[in-house]
Design a protein around this motif. Structure first.
Motif, short mmCIF file in Angstrom:
data_model
loop_
_atom_site.label_atom_id
_atom_site.label_comp_id
_atom_site.label_asym_id
_atom_site.label_seq_id
_atom_site.Cartn_x
_atom_site.Cartn_y
_atom_site.Cartn_z
N VAL A 70 -77.94 22.90 9.01
CA VAL A 70 -78.35 21.67 8.32
C VAL A 70 -78.44 21.92 6.82
O VAL A 70 -78.67 23.05 6.37
CB VAL A 70 -79.71 21.10 8.81
CG1 VAL A 70 -79.68 20.80 10.31
CG2 VAL A 70 -80.87 22.02 8.47
N ALA A 71 -78.22 20.85 6.07
CA ALA A 71 -78.33 20.89 4.61
C ALA A 71 -78.95 19.58 4.14
O ALA A 71 -78.75 18.53 4.76
CB ALA A 71 -76.95 21.08 3.98
N GLN A 72 -79.68 19.67 3.06
CA GLN A 72 -80.36 18.50 2.51
C GLN A 72 -79.57 17.96 1.31
O GLN A 72 -79.05 18.73 0.50
CB GLN A 72 -81.78 18.88 2.07
CG GLN A 72 -82.75 17.72 1.98
CD GLN A 72 -83.15 17.14 3.32
OE1 GLN A 72 -83.02 17.79 4.35
NE2 GLN A 72 -83.63 15.90 3.30
N VAL A 73 -79.47 16.63 1.22
CA VAL A 73 -78.81 16.01 0.07
C VAL A 73 -79.47 16.49 -1.21
O VAL A 73 -80.70 16.54 -1.32
CB VAL A 73 -78.89 14.47 0.17
CG1 VAL A 73 -78.48 13.81 -1.13
CG2 VAL A 73 -78.01 13.96 1.32
N GLY A 74 -78.64 16.89 -2.19
CA GLY A 74 -79.16 17.33 -3.47
C GLY A 74 -79.50 18.80 -3.55
O GLY A 74 -79.81 19.32 -4.61
N ASP A 75 -79.44 19.50 -2.40
CA ASP A 75 -79.74 20.93 -2.38
C ASP A 75 -78.44 21.71 -2.16
O ASP A 75 -77.79 21.52 -1.14
CB ASP A 75 -80.74 21.23 -1.26
CG ASP A 75 -81.26 22.67 -1.31
OD1 ASP A 75 -80.64 23.52 -1.99
OD2 ASP A 75 -82.28 22.95 -0.65
#
Length: 202
Positions: A70-75
């Motif tokens: 998983v990855a977070q928007v903006g990171d």
């Protein structure tokens, strides 16, 4: 049917370069999860590409399988990554392929076929720490459920994105320490590599 990334979400996550390089293969999930601003991927990560001849599309020479990430928007860093490797030595290939998407605060798990079943390690590479574990429960997903004490029956009612969220949330809270070894020490400790083509029809 797999989900696809909605733009511009993908371009603002750590998956952007991996997708652009054609590394995110055979997805059962590749898109937003149930958590706001979070994208998930479940599939294979191409580690080494075969030499391309003209327009011939060739499968990668090496992959990390059963990936859950998983990855977070903006990171620009992956928050969580887990996958299966036939051999511990390919940890180096994973670290190189993920490269700048690895961060000191991320939780990264690799299950290796040739690690002693009684051992669990931590290995620092590319500024990140990988938890390296043996594969005992057949799949990365089942291994993670056991490692994080998640109830499989509770997760059954969730869709793929929901299950990915639950596993990722548990991973992000994981703080057990294992024996710390170097990559070179791991190479010396690893067992023989099973032939992946064994018992397959020719």
């Amino acid at each position: 049917m797999s989900t696809t990334f909605a733009e511009p979400g993908l371009a603002t996550t750590a998956f952007a370069r991996l997708e652009a390089e054609g590394r995110l293969l055979n997805p059962v999930l590749k898109g937003p999860t149930r958590k706001p601003g979070r994208f998930g991927f479940r599939g294979e990560l191409a580690l080494r590409f075969a030499t391309r001849l003209a327009d011939e599309a060739r499968p990668p020479e090496l992959t990390c399988d059963q990936v859950i990430a998983v990855a977070q928007v903006g990171d620009p860093k992956l928050a969580f990554f887990a996958g299966y490797l036939l051999s511990f030595e390919h940890l180096k290939d994973v670290a190189e392929a993920l490269g700048d998407t690895l961060g000191a605060g991320g939780k990264y798990f690799l299950f290796c076929n040739n690690i002693d079943l009684s051992k669990k390690y931590q290995v620092a590479m590319n500024g990140a720490v990988f938890y390296v574990l043996p594969i005992d429960e057949a799949t990365v997903y089942n291994e993670l459920l056991e490692l994080f004490y998640l109830d499989k029956s509770e997760l059954k009612k969730l869709d793929t994105a929901g299950k990915t969220d639950r596993v990722a949330d548990a991973a992000l809270k994981f703080d057990l320490g294992f024996d710390t070894i170097t990559y070179a020490e791991g190479l010396a400790l690893m067992g023989p590599v099973r032939n992946p083509n064994e018992n397959r029809p020719v």
